[in-house]
Enzyme design. Structure first.
Site, PDB file in Angstrom:
ATOM      1  N   ARG A 168     -92.571 139.959  32.939  1.00  0.00           N
ATOM      2  CA  ARG A 168     -92.352 141.496  32.593  1.00  0.00           C
ATOM      3  C   ARG A 168     -91.516 141.415  31.430  1.00  0.00           C
ATOM      4  O   ARG A 168     -91.837 142.340  30.405  1.00  0.00           O
ATOM      5  CB  ARG A 168     -91.274 141.835  33.707  1.00  0.00           C
ATOM      6  CG  ARG A 168     -92.274 142.537  34.817  1.00  0.00           C
ATOM      7  CD  ARG A 168     -93.148 141.638  35.555  1.00  0.00           C
ATOM      8  NE  ARG A 168     -93.649 142.369  36.724  1.00  0.00           N
ATOM      9  CZ  ARG A 168     -93.294 142.041  38.091  1.00  0.00           C
ATOM     10  NH1 ARG A 168     -92.355 141.247  38.361  1.00  0.00           N
ATOM     11  NH2 ARG A 168     -94.290 142.536  39.230  1.00  0.00           N
ATOM     12  N   ASP A 197     -97.944 137.499  35.825  1.00  0.00           N
ATOM     13  CA  ASP A 197     -97.965 138.624  36.734  1.00  0.00           C
ATOM     14  C   ASP A 197     -98.829 139.656  36.021  1.00  0.00           C
ATOM     15  O   ASP A 197     -99.390 139.238  34.946  1.00  0.00           O
ATOM     16  CB  ASP A 197     -96.405 139.379  36.902  1.00  0.00           C
ATOM     17  CG  ASP A 197     -96.422 139.904  38.375  1.00  0.00           C
ATOM     18  OD1 ASP A 197     -96.863 140.868  38.531  1.00  0.00           O
ATOM     19  OD2 ASP A 197     -95.381 139.388  38.742  1.00  0.00           O
ATOM     20  N   HIS A 271    -100.994 140.485  41.877  1.00  0.00           N
ATOM     21  CA  HIS A 271    -100.177 140.551  40.528  1.00  0.00           C
ATOM     22  C   HIS A 271    -101.053 139.663  39.427  1.00  0.00           C
ATOM     23  O   HIS A 271    -100.383 138.800  38.763  1.00  0.00           O
ATOM     24  CB  HIS A 271     -98.919 139.858  40.887  1.00  0.00           C
ATOM     25  CG  HIS A 271     -97.945 140.701  41.528  1.00  0.00           C
ATOM     26  ND1 HIS A 271     -97.617 141.982  40.788  1.00  0.00           N
ATOM     27  CD2 HIS A 271     -97.398 140.778  42.722  1.00  0.00           C
ATOM     28  CE1 HIS A 271     -96.686 142.748  41.634  1.00  0.00           C
ATOM     29  NE2 HIS A 271     -96.693 141.946  43.052  1.00  0.00           N
ATOM     30  N   ASP A 334     -97.601 137.811  47.106  1.00  0.00           N
ATOM     31  CA  ASP A 334     -97.054 138.961  47.693  1.00  0.00           C
ATOM     32  C   ASP A 334     -98.132 140.142  47.189  1.00  0.00           C
ATOM     33  O   ASP A 334     -98.843 140.082  46.210  1.00  0.00           O
ATOM     34  CB  ASP A 334     -95.779 139.029  47.029  1.00  0.00           C
ATOM     35  CG  ASP A 334     -95.688 138.915  45.705  1.00  0.00           C
ATOM     36  OD1 ASP A 334     -96.414 138.087  45.218  1.00  0.00           O
ATOM     37  OD2 ASP A 334     -95.061 139.582  44.985  1.00  0.00           O
ATOM     38  N   GLU A 335     -97.888 141.238  47.748  1.00  0.00           N
ATOM     39  CA  GLU A 335     -98.214 142.549  47.404  1.00  0.00           C
ATOM     40  C   GLU A 335     -99.781 142.492  46.702  1.00  0.00           C
ATOM     41  O   GLU A 335     -99.978 142.570  45.610  1.00  0.00           O
ATOM     42  CB  GLU A 335     -97.284 143.180  46.244  1.00  0.00           C
ATOM     43  CG  GLU A 335     -96.017 143.158  46.830  1.00  0.00           C
ATOM     44  CD  GLU A 335     -94.920 143.809  45.742  1.00  0.00           C
ATOM     45  OE1 GLU A 335     -93.899 144.549  45.942  1.00  0.00           O
ATOM     46  OE2 GLU A 335     -94.774 143.366  44.690  1.00  0.00           O
ATOM     47  N   TRP A 401     -88.960 137.597  51.489  1.00  0.00           N
ATOM     48  CA  TRP A 401     -88.071 138.456  50.385  1.00  0.00           C
ATOM     49  C   TRP A 401     -88.152 139.919  51.072  1.00  0.00           C
ATOM     50  O   TRP A 401     -87.368 140.756  50.722  1.00  0.00           O
ATOM     51  CB  TRP A 401     -88.784 138.467  49.028  1.00  0.00           C
ATOM     52  CG  TRP A 401     -90.075 139.114  49.021  1.00  0.00           C
ATOM     53  CD1 TRP A 401     -91.301 138.644  49.532  1.00  0.00           C
ATOM     54  CD2 TRP A 401     -90.640 140.605  48.642  1.00  0.00           C
ATOM     55  NE1 TRP A 401     -92.453 139.578  49.386  1.00  0.00           N
ATOM     56  CE2 TRP A 401     -91.815 140.685  48.823  1.00  0.00           C
ATOM     57  CE3 TRP A 401     -89.709 141.495  48.214  1.00  0.00           C
ATOM     58  CZ2 TRP A 401     -92.492 141.915  48.490  1.00  0.00           C
ATOM     59  CZ3 TRP A 401     -90.317 142.882  47.777  1.00  0.00           C
ATOM     60  CH2 TRP A 401     -91.632 142.973  48.025  1.00  0.00           C
ATOM     61  N   TYR A 427     -81.371 140.346  45.498  1.00  0.00           N
ATOM     62  CA  TYR A 427     -82.288 140.663  43.993  1.00  0.00           C
ATOM     63  C   TYR A 427     -81.612 141.189  42.872  1.00  0.00           C
ATOM     64  O   TYR A 427     -80.697 142.314  43.108  1.00  0.00           O
ATOM     65  CB  TYR A 427     -83.155 141.833  44.488  1.00  0.00           C
ATOM     66  CG  TYR A 427     -84.796 141.238  45.141  1.00  0.00           C
ATOM     67  CD1 TYR A 427     -84.851 140.220  45.568  1.00  0.00           C
ATOM     68  CD2 TYR A 427     -85.894 142.142  44.840  1.00  0.00           C
ATOM     69  CE1 TYR A 427     -85.964 139.810  46.207  1.00  0.00           C
ATOM     70  CE2 TYR A 427     -87.240 141.452  44.982  1.00  0.00           C
ATOM     71  CZ  TYR A 427     -87.165 140.352  45.593  1.00  0.00           C
ATOM     72  OH  TYR A 427     -88.346 139.857  46.046  1.00  0.00           O
ATOM     73  N   TRP A 477     -85.769 139.900  38.787  1.00  0.00           N
ATOM     74  CA  TRP A 477     -87.026 140.204  38.101  1.00  0.00           C
ATOM     75  C   TRP A 477     -86.828 141.196  36.730  1.00  0.00           C
ATOM     76  O   TRP A 477     -85.656 141.764  36.945  1.00  0.00           O
ATOM     77  CB  TRP A 477     -87.553 141.376  39.229  1.00  0.00           C
ATOM     78  CG  TRP A 477     -87.921 140.491  40.387  1.00  0.00           C
ATOM     79  CD1 TRP A 477     -87.132 140.543  41.417  1.00  0.00           C
ATOM     80  CD2 TRP A 477     -89.048 139.758  40.594  1.00  0.00           C
ATOM     81  NE1 TRP A 477     -87.675 139.787  42.468  1.00  0.00           N
ATOM     82  CE2 TRP A 477     -88.866 139.308  42.099  1.00  0.00           C
ATOM     83  CE3 TRP A 477     -90.281 139.474  39.984  1.00  0.00           C
ATOM     84  CZ2 TRP A 477     -89.900 138.356  42.512  1.00  0.00           C
ATOM     85  CZ3 TRP A 477     -91.095 138.514  40.442  1.00  0.00           C
ATOM     86  CH2 TRP A 477     -91.012 138.217  41.937  1.00  0.00           C
ATOM     87  N   GLU A 479     -88.546 143.781  34.992  1.00  0.00           N
ATOM     88  CA  GLU A 479     -88.795 145.173  34.315  1.00  0.00           C
ATOM     89  C   GLU A 479     -87.889 145.826  33.528  1.00  0.00           C
ATOM     90  O   GLU A 479     -88.426 146.205  32.351  1.00  0.00           O
ATOM     91  CB  GLU A 479     -89.366 145.872  35.560  1.00  0.00           C
ATOM     92  CG  GLU A 479     -90.429 145.654  36.497  1.00  0.00           C
ATOM     93  CD  GLU A 479     -89.980 144.420  37.485  1.00  0.00           C
ATOM     94  OE1 GLU A 479     -88.960 144.182  37.581  1.00  0.00           O
ATOM     95  OE2 GLU A 479     -90.865 144.599  38.551  1.00  0.00           O
TER      96      GLU A 479
HETATM   97  C1  ACM Z   1     -91.300 140.440  45.168  1.00  0.00           C
HETATM   98  O1  ACM Z   1     -90.668 140.994  45.153  1.00  0.00           O
HETATM   99  N1  ACM Z   1     -92.648 141.098  45.198  1.00  0.00           N
HETATM  100  C2  ACM Z   1     -91.822 139.105  45.861  1.00  0.00           C
END
Ligand code: ACM
Length: 620
Positions: A168, A197, A271, A334-335, A401, A427, A477, A479
């Site tokens: 990011r 990502d 991602h 993930d996601e 997570w 986080y 993270w 962002e």
């Molecule tokens: C995550 O926060 N998507 C691992």
């Protein structure tokens, strides 16, 4: 106005400036056992510093510390004389021999006024050196002292992790090294490097140059809030950056010198927008137009589970494994929205052919194919807890997570687990206070105290299952973290709480001691070493309303050398307001209320949030 209100105050004479008088000797993370004793060991130019393993990383580290801090003492290889070292006066001994009883990574440090003896097992000597350095009080005349005492120590968890998202926002090698430096100071041993990502692919892969030629660059970046006000704000500026393979190797080697293993993360199957923008044939619809993502969230452009994709990913992972010698490779997992797979004839046929239940089964098929490739190269796979969906790959380690649920399920299946639940303060991109005074973040509220109180071992697990909880990790993270200064602000002091969660046995943890006695000194030292950090709010008051007429408030600053300024007249406290030096005795006349506001300002001018307390004797 001010004069009248000032009449409500009586100043006591006691000096409350928090002297560091911690029975635990001020060490972060708190050791297993500390016995403080009277007196100090003085380091003078005549002090002998002896070791039995001059090539040990801990010895090289301590030699560098001495050199950088102006000590003229050199470390002498005294292997032959350590048997008699007990008799040497004014000596500091750094030993690896004769320590069979120490736990893995453990050390013992005995400080008397005549001798310091540090004995460590493997990396334990390095961790003992970190403790020793924390204990050294430099003095202005070029001498230093170490308080006497006995410390016996070893980590609670073997995995003590910190993550950094460089997709990011990109952080250069110089910053990564600074990040590793502070990890090592606090005995963290695993750096999880989130290298790919949707918003950028940041690691050179020689066989697939477009990954960085195309995938490392995005046309612009969202700078507005995640949702709501200003959510449409973009910077209209090209953004890019990646690490060459030489740089990656440099980082891995630098980390290894500090007993830090680097785990690379290559995200799949979700991602993956940046990789797909570079090589659309990785997707289920190669004819579509793809771009490197410019905003945050979860994207539907995901890898297609085709033989072509696996061939390319295996090639990529081969280059990655060549750069990263550690046991673990993180494959994300993930996601991953399943929309593209639902629409793809290829995927639907694959589900039938492989007798998979559904798209979750396909996700499991994907991850298991990748795991076979990693295992065949002697490596272990680690993934976010979504890798449980559709069936866990046979040897996978799960990074939990989305709360602890995934970690608990994995441990019950006898898989290893790293706990990093976003809901428990791990986080580090979440805000550090509810206050409107916090800088822009992705949201959440993860104050220092929340992370500190986290226990990574869930009670619901049996003793055998609990052994699968290998450790804990904080995730940064990025962002809304575009600069090193903001990354450090979000990291510190929360990383110090993380270190204590990861290292210290529960019985030796104490938040009051941590926040009141230890944090101020450590933040003062981190400031001197050029780290940015968030100044925790003043201790001794909070944003609340207290009813009554008579109050005594003892306030403590959260950074050594910092001052507390306060107001009682509703104005914002600044350097020109009342300087707190002694406990406040405040009398609020009947029918009145006083608005007490306080701020901490450090010697370098860093400011805490303002705390506002209403002392209410209105009788309402
Ligand atoms: C995550 O926060 N998507 C691992």
């Amino acid at each position: 106005m001010k004069k009248i209100l000032f009449a409500f105050l009586t100043l006591l004479s006691a000096n409350t400036w928090a002297q560091v008088n911690d029975p635990g000797m001020g060490i972060i993370p708190a050791p297993v056992s500390v016995k403080r004793a009277k007196g100090v060991f003085a380091i003078t130019p005549e002090t002998s510093i002896l070791c039995d393993s001059p090539g040990h990383k801990a010895i090289k580290y301590f030699a560098e510390y001495l050199r950088k801090n102006g000590y003229t003492n050199s470390i002498v290889d005294a292997n032959t004389m350590t048997k008699n070292a007990a008799g040497v006066k004014n000596a500091l001994l750094l030993l690896t021999a004769g320590n069979p009883k120490l736990a893995p990574e453990g050390y013992e440090l005995k400080i008397s006024d005549a001798q310091v003896v540090l004995n460590g097992k493997g990396p334990g000597l390095f961790y003992g050196v970190q403790t020793l350095i924390q204990l050294i009080n430099a003095d202005k005349r070029g001498y230093a002292s170490i308080p006497c005492g006995n410390i016996s120590d070893a980590p609670r968890f073997s995995y003590r992790g910190l993550h950094l998202d460089v997709s990011r926002h990109f952080f250069n090698v110089e910053f990564i090294k600074k990040y590793l430096d502070v990890m090592a100071m606090y005995k963290l041993n695993t750096f999880h490097w989130h290298l790919t990502d949707d918003q950028g692919w940041r690691i050179e892969i020689k066989k697939y140059p477009r990954l960085t030629q195309v995938g490392a660059n995005r046309a612009q970046t969202k700078i507005g809030n995640m949702t709501g006000r200003n959510a449409d704000l973009y910077d209209n500026t090209m953004y890019g950056g990646f690490y060459t393979q030489d740089e990656v190797r440099e980082v891995v080697a630098y980390a290894a010198e500090k007993y830090i293993t680097v785990i690379p993360e290559i995200e799949m199957p979700g991602h993956s927008s940046a990789a797909i923008a570079a090589y659309p044939l990785l997707s289920c619809d190669p004819g579509k137009n793809y771009k490197v993502a410019e905003t945050w969230g979860v994207f539907k452009d995901v890898f297609c589970p085709s033989d072509t994709t696996f061939r390319i990913l295996n090639d990529i992972l081969d280059e990655v494994m060549d750069m990263f010698p550690g046991k673990y490779i993180h494959i994300g997992g993930d996601e991953c929205p399943k929309d593209a797979w639902k629409q793809s004839d290829f995927c639907q046929n694959l589900i039938k052919r492989e007798a998979l239940r559904d798209e979750n089964g396909l996700q499991s098929y994907f991850i298991q194919r990748i795991e076979r490739h990693l295992n065949a190269s002697g490596r272990a796979m680690i993934g976010w807890d979504e890798i449980l969906e559709g069936g866990l790959a046979p040897n996978a380690t799960v990074m939990s997570w989305r709360g602890e649920k995934g970690g608990i399920a994995a441990a019950q299946l006898n898989h290893d687990v790293i706990m990093t639940p976003s809901s428990a303060g791990l986080y580090l991109d979440h805000a550090q206070g509810k206050s409107r005074q916090e800088p822009l973040s992705i949201g959440g509220n993860a104050p220092l105290s929340k992370l500190y109180s986290y226990d990574p071992v869930p009670d619901v697990l049996t003793a055998d299952q609990q052994k699968h909880i290998k450790g804990v990790q904080g995730n940064l993270w990025t962002e809304y973290i575009a600069t090193p200064a903001k990354a450090e602000f979000m990291l510190l002091p929360r990383m110090l709480a993380l270190a204590e969660v990861a290292w210290t046995p529960t019985a030796a943890k104490n938040y009051d001691n941590f926040s009141r006695l230890r944090i101020p000194r450590h933040l003062g030292k981190l400031e001197a070493r050029g780290y940015n950090y968030r100044v925790p709010e003043v201790i001794g008051m909070s944003d609340t309303l207290l009813k009554g007429g008579q109050f005594k408030l003892e306030l403590t600053p959260t950074v050594e050398g910092a001052r507390i300024y306060y107001t009682i007249d509703g104005f914002t406290p600044r350097e020109t307001d009342l300087w707190y030096t002694q406990p406040l005795i405040i009398t609020v006349p009947a029918g009145r209320e006083i608005d007490l506001q306080a701020i901490i300002i450090t010697p370098a001018g860093k400011r805490s949030n303002i705390t506002e307390m209403v002392l209410d004797n209105s009788g309402k």
